[in-house]
Design a protein around this motif. Sequence first.
Motif, mmCIF file in Angstrom:
data_model
loop_
_atom_site.group_PDB
_atom_site.id
_atom_site.type_symbol
_atom_site.label_atom_id
_atom_site.label_comp_id
_atom_site.label_asym_id
_atom_site.label_seq_id
_atom_site.Cartn_x
_atom_site.Cartn_y
_atom_site.Cartn_z
ATOM 1 N N PHE A 196 -5.540 1.713 -8.134
ATOM 2 C CA PHE A 196 -5.726 2.524 -7.075
ATOM 3 C C PHE A 196 -6.874 2.027 -5.932
ATOM 4 C CE2 PHE A 196 -6.697 6.806 -5.070
ATOM 5 C CZ PHE A 196 -5.616 6.735 -3.824
ATOM 6 N N ALA A 219 -0.069 3.413 -3.228
ATOM 7 C CA ALA A 219 -1.004 4.588 -3.576
ATOM 8 C C ALA A 219 -0.644 5.574 -3.158
ATOM 9 C CB ALA A 219 -1.873 4.558 -1.803
ATOM 10 N N PRO A 220 0.264 6.562 -2.605
ATOM 11 C CA PRO A 220 1.421 7.364 -2.385
ATOM 12 C C PRO A 220 1.757 7.766 -4.416
ATOM 13 C CG PRO A 220 2.043 6.964 -0.590
ATOM 14 C CD PRO A 220 1.599 5.285 -1.378
ATOM 15 N N LEU A 268 4.049 16.917 -1.790
ATOM 16 C CA LEU A 268 2.768 17.114 -2.514
ATOM 17 C C LEU A 268 2.612 18.106 -2.762
ATOM 18 C CD1 LEU A 268 -0.081 15.802 -3.360
ATOM 19 C CD2 LEU A 268 0.168 15.453 -0.843
ATOM 20 N N ILE A 274 -0.723 3.222 9.364
ATOM 21 C CA ILE A 274 0.284 2.058 9.031
ATOM 22 C C ILE A 274 1.434 1.456 9.743
ATOM 23 C CG2 ILE A 274 1.119 0.445 7.361
ATOM 24 C CD1 ILE A 274 -1.496 1.120 5.235
ATOM 25 N N GLN A 275 2.172 2.533 9.559
ATOM 26 C CA GLN A 275 3.857 2.519 10.363
ATOM 27 C C GLN A 275 3.425 2.573 11.598
ATOM 28 O OE1 GLN A 275 6.005 5.572 8.017
ATOM 29 N NE2 GLN A 275 6.025 3.822 6.371
ATOM 30 N N CYS A 295 -0.836 6.097 5.505
ATOM 31 C CA CYS A 295 0.518 4.894 5.203
ATOM 32 C C CYS A 295 1.036 5.632 6.684
ATOM 33 C CB CYS A 295 1.456 6.152 4.330
ATOM 34 S SG CYS A 295 0.944 5.549 3.126
ATOM 35 N N LEU A 344 -6.690 16.264 -5.849
ATOM 36 C CA LEU A 344 -6.187 15.181 -5.697
ATOM 37 C C LEU A 344 -5.591 15.878 -4.287
ATOM 38 C CD1 LEU A 344 -4.526 14.682 -8.528
ATOM 39 C CD2 LEU A 344 -5.877 12.601 -7.149
ATOM 40 N N VAL A 401 -4.003 10.059 2.270
ATOM 41 C CA VAL A 401 -4.069 8.513 1.306
ATOM 42 C C VAL A 401 -1.824 8.266 2.438
ATOM 43 C CG1 VAL A 401 -1.925 7.554 -0.515
ATOM 44 C CG2 VAL A 401 -4.301 7.819 -0.680
ATOM 45 N N LEU A 402 -1.783 9.576 2.295
ATOM 46 C CA LEU A 402 -0.511 9.887 3.231
ATOM 47 C C LEU A 402 -0.761 9.800 4.925
ATOM 48 C CD1 LEU A 402 1.126 12.845 1.462
ATOM 49 C CD2 LEU A 402 1.252 10.051 1.162
ATOM 50 N N TYR A 423 0.933 -1.150 -0.265
ATOM 51 C CA TYR A 423 0.159 -0.155 0.281
ATOM 52 C C TYR A 423 0.481 1.341 -0.044
ATOM 53 C CZ TYR A 423 -2.930 2.888 1.606
ATOM 54 O OH TYR A 423 -4.482 4.156 1.343
ATOM 55 N N ILE A 424 2.228 1.061 0.467
ATOM 56 C CA ILE A 424 2.638 2.232 0.488
ATOM 57 C C ILE A 424 3.394 2.584 -0.170
ATOM 58 C CG2 ILE A 424 4.867 2.818 2.444
ATOM 59 C CD1 ILE A 424 3.999 1.802 4.714
ATOM 60 N N VAL A 454 -7.459 13.167 -1.509
ATOM 61 C CA VAL A 454 -7.226 12.313 -1.118
ATOM 62 C C VAL A 454 -5.887 12.457 -0.767
ATOM 63 C CG1 VAL A 454 -6.887 10.448 -2.661
ATOM 64 C CG2 VAL A 454 -8.494 11.956 -3.454
ATOM 65 N N GLY A 455 -4.903 12.598 -1.532
ATOM 66 C CA GLY A 455 -3.020 12.646 -1.040
ATOM 67 C C GLY A 455 -2.656 13.031 0.373
ATOM 68 N N HIS A 498 -7.478 -0.072 -2.240
ATOM 69 C CA HIS A 498 -7.939 0.871 -0.813
ATOM 70 C C HIS A 498 -8.918 -0.414 -0.420
ATOM 71 C CE1 HIS A 498 -6.446 4.226 -1.824
ATOM 72 N NE2 HIS A 498 -6.146 4.416 -0.516
ATOM 73 N N VAL A 506 -1.510 9.236 -6.515
ATOM 74 C CA VAL A 506 -1.012 10.515 -6.150
ATOM 75 C C VAL A 506 -0.214 11.409 -6.411
ATOM 76 C CG1 VAL A 506 -2.268 11.900 -4.500
ATOM 77 C CG2 VAL A 506 -3.064 9.477 -4.027
ATOM 78 N N CYS A 539 6.559 13.605 2.667
ATOM 79 C CA CYS A 539 6.314 14.004 1.424
ATOM 80 C C CYS A 539 5.254 14.737 1.313
ATOM 81 C CB CYS A 539 5.445 12.283 1.683
ATOM 82 S SG CYS A 539 4.945 11.446 0.865
#
Lengths: 747, 115
Positions: A277, A244-245, B106, B78-79, B75, B64, B71-72, A240-241, B67-68, A281, A248, B102
């Motif tokens: 994408f 996904a980035p 962006l 998750i980390q 991420c 975007l 998404v970040l 995913y990492i 969305v960006g 998700h 975008v 990041c």
Amino acid sequence: MAASDAHKGDVSMRNAFGSVLAFLILLLIGVLAFSIRLFSVIKYESVIHEFDPYFNYRVTQFLTKNGIYDFWNWFDDRTWYPLGRVIGGTVYPGLTLTAGTLYWLLNSLNIPLSVETVCVFTAPIFSAFASWATYLLTKEVKGVGAGLTAAALLAMVPSYISRSVAGSYDNEAVAIFALIFTFYLYLKTLNTGSLFYATLNSLSYFYMVCSWGGYTFIINLIPMHVLLCIVTGRYSSRLYIAYAPLVVLGTLLAALVPVVGFNAVMTSEHFASFLVFIIIHVVALVYYIKGILSPKMFKVALALVVSVGLAVCFAMVAVLIALVASSPTKGWSGRSLSLLDPTYASKYIPIIASVSEHQPPTWPSYFMDINVLAFLIPAGIIACFSPLSDASSFVVLYIVLSVYFSGVMVRLMLVLAPAACILSGIALSQAFDVFTRSIKFQLPSLSDHSHIDAGDASSENVVLDDTIKTDKSEDTPKERTTKRSKKKEKEPVEKPPSKSQLKKRLSVLPFEASIVAVFLLVLLVAFYVVHCVWAAAEAYSAPSIVLTSHSNDGLHVFDDFREAYAWLSHNTDVDDKVASWWDYGYQTTAMANRTVIVDNNTWNNTHIATVGTAMSSPEKAAWEIFHSLDVKYVLVVFGGLVGYPSDDINKFLWMVRIGGGVFPHIKEPDYLRDDGKAFDRVRRTEIGKKYFKLTHFEEVFTTHHWMVRIYKLKPPKNRIRGKNKRSKSKTSSTTTSKRKGTRRNPF
Amino acid sequence: MARSTSKDAQDLFRALWSAYSATPTNLKIIDLYVMYAVFTALIQVVYMAMVGSFPFNSFLSGVLSCVGTAVLAVCLRIQVNKENKEFKDLAPERAFADFVLCNLVLHLVIMNFLG
């Protein structure tokens, strides 16, 4: 105790020594990649090659002289004569900006190199970078040893040399580096799950988009790999990492490049990435819910989430399809369509089909361009399957796709070359690994060191290390017996990777067999090196602007093109318009600095068809067309005297086809009559018409070997009845085309 | 049938809720942030559908960017999540630094694209 201590010290010493050695080898590989591409400079001179590089060179000159802002706004009125061309918005700026930056950097360091020198050497420099990027990429897949081998192979793979010899200043020169580096960063992100590398990845993707239209290969290959991972149940949050980035950021960055612009979200080439994408998700959500729920509850949830997810997916697909249907180009550009359907171009777009590098390759060209790598690739694929990691599955996908694309278009062989090098590097290094280890294992005096040295090559990736090595043993006779080795391969894969020590013993081959195998492998690689050097020196170094030929009485140099362009720039008015077939457009603007009607950026088919029609019309009609375009001079390439094969008569059929595509009165069968006498070298007979006089054109310049001939349009005559009639009857009686006529003149 | 489905769904949501309320607060904050970003993106899409997408680059960069950001943030989530064994070695500070970098890239791109 002491022994184990010593061993430990030994290990760290060995690692340090190994990395220094690896660094040195990489440095040498870089030097090799750079210097093998200098044959063209040594054999000819430091000169820009071929056609497109001259345009890039001219753009770079403009950039260094006028600065970046003028460059973006540059409207070029020297090409496509009444139309002109917006260069800043229609060119991939990566190469130009790179060379411009290099030039600026060198000059600010007080190293006064000319723009031309920088342009000539950009490609060799970037091929060194590309081989380093290959090292990094292969290291992510199979460790340092494979990386070094792959880098060495890539440094001299003929396919890549053909596009990056010194002087071949074209987009591909930097784009292949960008391509490999983007893939490396993707795999790095995939292996580490670090957002930092994801950022670098999108920046590198940005550079690739700047450099070459081939970036669509990346933006389709990576989603396919992601999809492959998901389908085979290898989804992880690292995936995913990594993905996904990139979508975008990559989309936004791509939209920044003027030539791509909104295409980044509007054309079908990019839709696959958006679709994936969305899918990733949904999958991520499913995995997350699976993580926090009990298995029983999850089963209940599954029905719900999946149905909702599917509904969302369908909605998105519907939106996408609506977008495709409404987008101006129906989503697909001609070039992409000709990739998916190899017969598309020849059916609908003669302008694409007429370019020889857009034709499908022949079998010999594979052996010419990737040579022994073609045999090593299957072995590399097998090596990738044992143990299959995310990274190695990516490489396998990469090779499969690029083999397909290279089969469609010759020029895409270039995309295949890195993949071939990576896989062959993996195959070779693993084979050497096994053989040298089994040799060392059986040499009693060296048995202490055997373990150490064998581990050296791949000590980096501890996880893969042990399992790989065992399988590799069967891997080397692979060139000949792939099937057999495949079967053998199956067994070791199924074993658990824990008993590495035991397996190492099992994988030992007979001493003599290993020696012979190593010898044969070295022979194979030596053959590859010889072939590469030959290809670099003989086959791919010709600049095609200066030609040479060896005959009984020694070396002949044909420098007619530059002679003609120099004549044009010295003897014609600055604003004169020169007509020629589109192949010579870039060179005329760059070297002669004269306005041309059409050039190699074939963006306006009608305009090219007009020139094609003029070229294939009778003299009077041709004069009228050229006069209406305000043309003063017509440049014709004639190979009849010295036997230059790719002259205008060779391209004449394409002129007729392209002209006939727009102006139906030009019909191909009309030009296929055999009614004359010139000399056909293949059939050794005379064809065509000779000894005629031109009425509306006059010859003003012919180069030394008659290869380029320049004709001037005569001003319209006074209307004297008798004269006019005579000239008319003359033209109509010699129904030959004007260009055909000019060509026959010498005989 | 319908009743059992709705009962299942109720059970499911209850289980989801109880499982979710066990997540640490910092993750919940990130989740809120993600929700907010997605919600903003949705508003823009609805607005586009009603008014039209004329300055297409503005619309694109607006959506975007949301969305960006989402998404970040995902991420980052998750980390930072302690339950993800894959990122044991990754310090949360490092993850956050990456996240900031990041985001910086962006939004530089967005600002460039906006005008």
